[in-house]
Each structure stands twice: as structure tokens, then as C-alpha cells.
Design an enzyme around this catalytic site. Structure first.
Site, PDB file in Angstrom:
ATOM      1  N   SER A 191     -16.208 -79.194 -18.690  1.00  0.00           N
ATOM      2  CA  SER A 191     -15.042 -79.774 -19.355  1.00  0.00           C
ATOM      3  C   SER A 191     -15.494 -81.112 -19.941  1.00  0.00           C
ATOM      4  CB  SER A 191     -13.914 -79.975 -18.342  1.00  0.00           C
ATOM      5  OG  SER A 191     -12.737 -80.349 -19.014  1.00  0.00           O
ATOM      6  N   GLU A 192     -15.314 -81.299 -21.249  1.00  0.00           N
ATOM      7  CA  GLU A 192     -16.039 -82.381 -21.919  1.00  0.00           C
ATOM      8  C   GLU A 192     -15.567 -83.797 -21.572  1.00  0.00           C
ATOM      9  OE1 GLU A 192     -14.470 -79.907 -23.521  1.00  0.00           O
ATOM     10  OE2 GLU A 192     -13.321 -80.625 -25.250  1.00  0.00           O
ATOM     11  N   ASN A 193     -14.468 -83.908 -20.815  1.00  0.00           N
ATOM     12  CA  ASN A 193     -14.105 -85.250 -20.352  1.00  0.00           C
ATOM     13  C   ASN A 193     -14.995 -85.717 -19.197  1.00  0.00           C
ATOM     14  OD1 ASN A 193     -12.691 -83.139 -18.929  1.00  0.00           O
ATOM     15  ND2 ASN A 193     -11.528 -84.731 -17.890  1.00  0.00           N
TER      16      ASN A 193
END
Lengths: 235, 218
Positions: B46-48
Site C-alpha cells: 500500500s503506497e502510503n
């Protein structure tokens, strides 16, 4: 010892020197890991014409969204915005300018800015509106665009724990943009859930070394959840 | 019959290999996590800043400091790692993520994708999509074959502002699985009960139909 003690006890001291027209780099992803008390105090200070570099701009009534209420923001540099009606209205009115920046490029602009690297090449955005007007260079048969890094007059950061020397750790995904933001401010202010004595955070567990941090303040956090989703069935 | 959203997600999940690191976009791509075959493991990025994203939390597990890139509350699996945004995009831009699945408005025969901006409508931003299409080793686009007005989303040239160029090689729609190669779409599979004729009619860009076109298993 006192030369390294960065703790301040009131928000006015934490944000002393912040003026109209300045650029602020803010950590946080959505409402997760945002320096809530510092944002509230910026609203109280009523400084205007701000450029804010942050992945998002909060929501109506919370986070950076509250700085829209008195039109304090002139420009946002973000990857995704518009979760708030007020933002949309000011954008359409031309009262607010937005520079949409790919999320990874935004993180790298802050990282590079803090590391003294003025620009970098990336494949992200080549051939898209983001790449328009930017220098293109080919490496290994692939085109890349030149992106300039970002630094701020201030950086505002939310940490889980900070010690008096400004060494910080972040909690879970509240880390996000905070470590890069911390490196990229001329004055970096950390708002932490807890302030501890030097040594209480083990040296190898520190995410942000205190050298990047100028001021530390203890905050209290609401930690509002933007999209509360719970498991539907028993797990 | 055109596939449902869940059936598209099921077909996407068949592409995963044991040990893949996968980034799933919002919408149909996210649903693919529900259909990973039991005999393989994939790790969701998840790119966060989370590698090893788990299921949604129970009420007791709910934690405002644990969210995914869609800003939803999530959990982490055993063996997960959490890091900052620059590290997260180093994984993505450095080509370390094996698979990216994302939605699109349009894809064209040169592998260009438009997925973030419709001129005249409020533009909210590209988030991490431009980084993902520029960096991932394998990208699958999931979308409906046509828009709600019946217009094809598979074109000779995208008409909307691009998210990335020459980056899409595989598309899974509600009607078909297609490859993008040498300036054309190549029809690889059709949805059960959907005719090649219907796919031809709904594909505006150059389409190559091999002698045999398998029926999707979903």
C-alpha cells in the site's frame, strides 16, 4: 546539554517566525499522522498567502482544511486533493492554486530537498501533463523528466515519540511523509504525542535524527479517521 | 454475459504467482485480494507505506494510525513492514513491486493509459498512479470494455490526458483478456457467453483475433 534541548512549551514559540507568503512542508497522509495542534495554531496566527506542500489538504473542518476557512492558503502542492467542498470552491474561484504532483515525485522532491539535491530525473510523468515543459533526458533508451526538489521555510511534522534532542519515531502508517518533511524545512517543528528523555528511544530505532529538528512540542491529538472500515464478518 | 466486478477480480487474481509483491489500486483491483488462490501467497503493498497489508480491522483492532492508500483503516499481516513515503515509492519506482493492478478511463494500442483526469471536470489528482505505471514490472488494467454510453475504452490513441506512456501490456475487462503488443490489442480470452464478434464491435483500437480464443475460467 541545553544547546540540544529543542522542547518548547507553547505553540507561539513553536511557530515563531512564520510569516505571510511562506512555504510550509507538512507531513501526513490524508488525516493520518498530521500535526493537528500546529495546524490549529497556524489558523490562529492568521498568516496568509501560504504555499503548503502536503500530499493532501485535509477535509472540511479538520486538518489542513481549516486553513482554507480564512483563505490562508494561496497554493497547494499535492498529489490528491478535493476531499473538501471548500477546497473545490476556492479552486474554481481562482482563489487557490494547485500544483498536482505524483505522490512518489512529491516524496522524492522533499527527500532530495532535505538532502541538498536540487533536482532529479524520473520516468514518472513523462508523456503526461506533469512532464510538460520539463527537461527530458534519455538513460538506457528510456526517457526521464527533470523534477526540481522542494524545501520549505517551515516543516511541520507529527511524531509518536520525540526526545528532547529532537530524535523522533513515528507510529505505524502515521509515518508516511513525516520523515521527508522533517528534513526539508529551514525550521522544522515536531509535534509529538509523547516527549521522552534522550536515551529512552534506542539509537537504532530512531526514524528521524534530531539534527533535522529545530523545535519539539507535545501535542494532544484527536486522530480523526477519514474512512472507518471494519471487517464485515467475524475474523 | 459480461463479467461482474467480482468476476473480473477473480480473473485478475489468477495472474498472481506465489511470492509476488502486488499493489492494488482502488475499486475492482482491491477486490482481487479476496480471490488469491489458497495455494499461493502474495504480499500487498500500500503506497502510503505498508508492505504486507492485511484485512480490515475488527472494532477492537481499529487504529487511526493504520490506514491504506485509500485512507481506509486496515491491519498488517505477520511479517509486514512499515516505512516512509520515499521508501515506498523507491520500491515502486525502482521496479521492486512485481505487479500493479489499476483501473483506467482509456487504454490504447501503444500501451498508453489515461486514468486520472477528465478535462472540464474537477481534477482531484493522480495520487501514486503515475509512479506505479512508470515503475512496476507488470501492470494489469481492469476496466469495463465500454463506458456507460457504450463507447469503447480500448482505442488507437487515448483522447484524455495520459497517466503513463508505453506501459500497459495486459488488460482484463468485463468482456475479454487482451494483450497489448506491436501497436495492437491481441484478444487472448473472452468472457463466458461473450462472442468474439461482440468484442470486435466494442474494441475501437486495432484488434488482432488469433485462431483460437480461450474462454475465461471464472
Amino acid at each position: 546539554m541545553s544547546g540540544f534541548d529543542k522542547v518548547v512549551t507553547d505553540y507561539a514559540s513553536a511557530l515563531q517566525g512564520l510569516e505571510d507568503g511562506m512555504t510550509i512542508i507538512a507531513g501526513g497522509f490524508g488525516l493520518c499522522g498530521i500535526p493537528e495542534g500546529l495546524i490549529s495554531h497556524i489558523k490562529t496566527m492568521a498568516v496568509k498567502e501560504l504555499t503548503i506542500v502536503s500530499n493532501n489538504c485535509g477535509v472540511d473542518g479538520f486538518g489542513l482544511g481549516i486553513l482554507l476557512e480564512d483563505k490562508q492558503i494561496r497554493k497547494m502542492v499535492s498529489s490528491y486533493v478535493g476531499e473538501n467542498a471548500l477546497f473545490e470552491r476556492q479552486l474554481l474561484n481562482g482563489e487557490l492554486e494547485v500544483e498536482l504532483t505524483p505522490q512518489g515525485t512529491l516524496a522524492e522532491k522533499m527527500r532530495a530537498g532535505g538532502a541538498g539535491i536540487p533536482a532529479f530525473y524520473t520516468a514518472t510523468g513523462y508523456g503526461t501533463p506533469v512532464g510538460e515543459g520539463k527537461e527530458v533526458k534519455v538513460f538506457n533508451d528510456r526517457p526521464y523528466i527533470l523534477e526540481e526538489s522542494i524545501t520549505g521555510d517551515f516543516a511541520i511534522v507529527k511524531a509518536w515519540k520525540a526526545d528532547r534532542f529532537g530524535n523522533c519515531v513515528y507510529r505505524h502508517t502515521a509515518q508516511n511523509f513525516n520523515p521527508m518533511a522533517a528534513t526539508a524545512g529551514k525550521i522544522t517543528v515536531v509535534e509529538a504525542e509523547e516527549i521522552v528523555e534522550p536515551g529512552e528511544i534506542a539509537p537504532s530505532e530512531i526514524h528521524t535524527p534530531g539534527i533535522y529538528v529545530n523545535r519539539v512540542i507535545k501535542g494532544t491529538f484527536e486522530k480523526r479517521i477519514e474512512r472507518r472500515v471494519v471487517a464485515k464478518e467475524n475474523v | 454475459m459480461a463479467l461482474t466486478r467480482d468476476q473480473i477480480a477473480m480473473r485478475v487474481a489468477q495472474e498472481f504467482k506465489d511470492g509476488d509483491y502486488v499493489n492494488l489500486g482502488i475499486g475492482i483491483p482491491t477486490l482481487a485480494a479476496n480471490y488469491v488462490p489458497d495455494d499461493i501467497s502474495v504480499m500487498l503493498q500500500s503506497e502510503n507505506g505498508l508492505l504486507g497489508m492485511g484485512r480490515y480491522p475488527t472494532e477492537a483492532e481499529l487504529d487511526p494510525d493504520m490506514i491504506n492508500a485509500g485512507k481506509e483503516t486496515v491491519t498488517a499481516i505477520t511479517g509486514a513492514s512499515i516505512f516512509d513515503s520515499a521508501e515506498s515509492f523507491a520500491m515502486i519506482r525502482g521496479g521492486h513491486v512485481d505487479f500493479t493492478v489499476l483501473g483506467a478511463f482509456e487504454v490504447d494500442v501503444n500501451g498508453n493509459i489515461a486514468s486520472w483526469m477528465i478535462p472540464g471536470k474537477l481534477v482531484k489528482g493522480m495520487g501514486g498512479a503515475m509512479d506505479l505505471v512508470a515503475g512496476a514490472k507488470n501492470i494489469i488494467v481492469t476496466m469495463t470494455h465500454t463506458d456507460k454510453h457504450g463507447n469503447s475504452k480500448l482505442l488507437d490513441a487515448c483522447t484524455l490526458p495520459l497517466t503513463g506512456v508505453n506501459c500497459i501490456t495486459r488488460i482484463i475487462t468485463d468482456l475479454a483478456v487482451l494483450e497489448v503488443s506491436d501497436g495492437a490489442f491481441i484478444l487472448r480470452e473472452r468472457a463466458p457467453g461473450v462472442s468474439v464478434e461482440e468484442i470486435k464491435q466494442k474494441t475501437k483500437g486495432k484488434l488482432i483475433v488469433p485462431e483460437t480464443v480461450a474462454e475465461m475460467v471464472v
